[in-house]
Design a protein around this motif. Structure first.
Motif, PDB file in Angstrom:
ATOM      1  N   GLU A   1       0.849  -1.188   0.000  1.00 31.91           N
ATOM      2  CA  GLU A   1       0.000   0.000   0.000  1.00 31.91           C
ATOM      3  C   GLU A   1       0.880   1.232   0.000  1.00 31.91           C
ATOM      4  N   GLY A   2       0.346   2.316  -0.511  1.00 31.57           N
ATOM      5  CA  GLY A   2       1.047   3.589  -0.419  1.00 31.57           C
ATOM      6  C   GLY A   2       1.307   4.226  -1.756  1.00 31.57           C
ATOM      7  N   HIS A   3       2.250   5.173  -1.726  1.00 31.05           N
ATOM      8  CA  HIS A   3       2.564   6.047  -2.853  1.00 31.05           C
ATOM      9  C   HIS A   3       3.522   5.381  -3.836  1.00 31.05           C
ATOM     10  N   TYR A   4       3.246   5.534  -5.137  1.00 28.30           N
ATOM     11  CA  TYR A   4       4.090   5.026  -6.217  1.00 28.30           C
ATOM     12  C   TYR A   4       4.519   6.183  -7.114  1.00 28.30           C
ATOM     13  N   THR A   5       5.707   6.054  -7.676  1.00 28.05           N
ATOM     14  CA  THR A   5       6.232   7.057  -8.600  1.00 28.05           C
ATOM     15  C   THR A   5       6.558   6.394  -9.931  1.00 28.05           C
TER      16      THR A   5
ATOM     17  N   THR B   1       2.107   9.598 -11.046  1.00 25.13           N
ATOM     18  CA  THR B   1       2.174   9.130  -9.666  1.00 25.13           C
ATOM     19  C   THR B   1       0.935   8.302  -9.388  1.00 25.13           C
ATOM     20  N   GLY B   2       0.988   7.505  -8.326  1.00 30.96           N
ATOM     21  CA  GLY B   2      -0.147   6.661  -8.003  1.00 30.96           C
ATOM     22  C   GLY B   2      -0.167   6.259  -6.548  1.00 30.96           C
ATOM     23  N   THR B   3      -1.275   5.635  -6.173  1.00 28.23           N
ATOM     24  CA  THR B   3      -1.466   5.117  -4.827  1.00 28.23           C
ATOM     25  C   THR B   3      -2.156   3.773  -4.919  1.00 28.23           C
TER      26      THR B   3
ATOM     27  N   SER C   1      -4.280   1.181  -2.676  1.00 28.85           N
ATOM     28  CA  SER C   1      -5.046   1.207  -1.429  1.00 28.85           C
ATOM     29  C   SER C   1      -5.223  -0.183  -0.837  1.00 28.85           C
TER      30      SER C   1
ATOM     31  N   ALA D   1      -4.149   6.402 -10.303  1.00 30.16           N
ATOM     32  CA  ALA D   1      -2.992   7.023 -10.952  1.00 30.16           C
ATOM     33  C   ALA D   1      -3.386   8.275 -11.716  1.00 30.16           C
TER      34      ALA D   1
ATOM     35  N   HIS E   1       7.713   1.662  -6.079  1.00 31.77           N
ATOM     36  CA  HIS E   1       7.387   1.937  -4.672  1.00 31.77           C
ATOM     37  C   HIS E   1       8.634   1.643  -3.844  1.00 31.77           C
TER      38      HIS E   1
ATOM     39  N   THR F   1      -7.324  11.753 -12.484  1.00 30.96           N
ATOM     40  CA  THR F   1      -6.849  10.623 -11.690  1.00 30.96           C
ATOM     41  C   THR F   1      -7.833   9.493 -11.936  1.00 30.96           C
TER      42      THR F   1
END
Length: 99
Positions: free
Chosen positions: A21-25, A43-45, A47, A54, A75, A93
C-alpha cells in the motif's frame, strides 16, 4: 534502485495482494489493445481495498472504463507490474482494479 518486479498473487488466508500500500512514482500505464489512456511519469497510490489510482492523465487521453491496462510503477525503489488491470473510474486521476 532495485530491479525486482512484484507480481499479482493472493495470500491464501487473507486474500491480500502482495503489492504494498502507499505512494508510487514513475507510473507508466499502457492500454493493452490500444486506444486512449497512456500515462508516463505519473504518480499513483495503491489502497488497502485493492485499487490502484494514478494520474495525472491529460484531458485528451483518458483511459476508458472497462478497458484493460498494464501498469508499471515504483514503490520505495522496487518496480512493480500490475498486469491486465481494468479501469473502473476515468478522469485526471483514474482507478484500476485487478481483473
Amino acid at each position: 534502485m532495485s530491479e525486482t518486479t512484484g507480481t499479482t498473487s493472493r495470500d491464501g488466508d487473507s486474500g491480500a495482494l502482495e503489492f504494498p500500500e502507499g505512494h508510487y512514482t514513475d507510473v507508466r500505464i499502457y492500454p493493452i489493445l490500444g486506444g486512449p489512456g497512456s500515462l508516463s511519469g505519473g504518480t499513483g497510490t495503491f489502497s488497502s481495498f485493492g485499487t490502484f489510482s494514478a494520474g495525472q492523465f491529460s484531458p485528451g487521453d483518458l483511459p476508458r472504463i472497462g478497458d484493460h491496462y498494464n501498469i508499471m510503477a515504483t514503490h520505495e525503489g522496487v518496480n512493480y507490474n500490475f498486469s491486465r488491470w481494468k479501469c473502473t473510474h476515468s478522469g485526471g486521476t483514474s482507478d484500476f482494479r485487478e481483473n
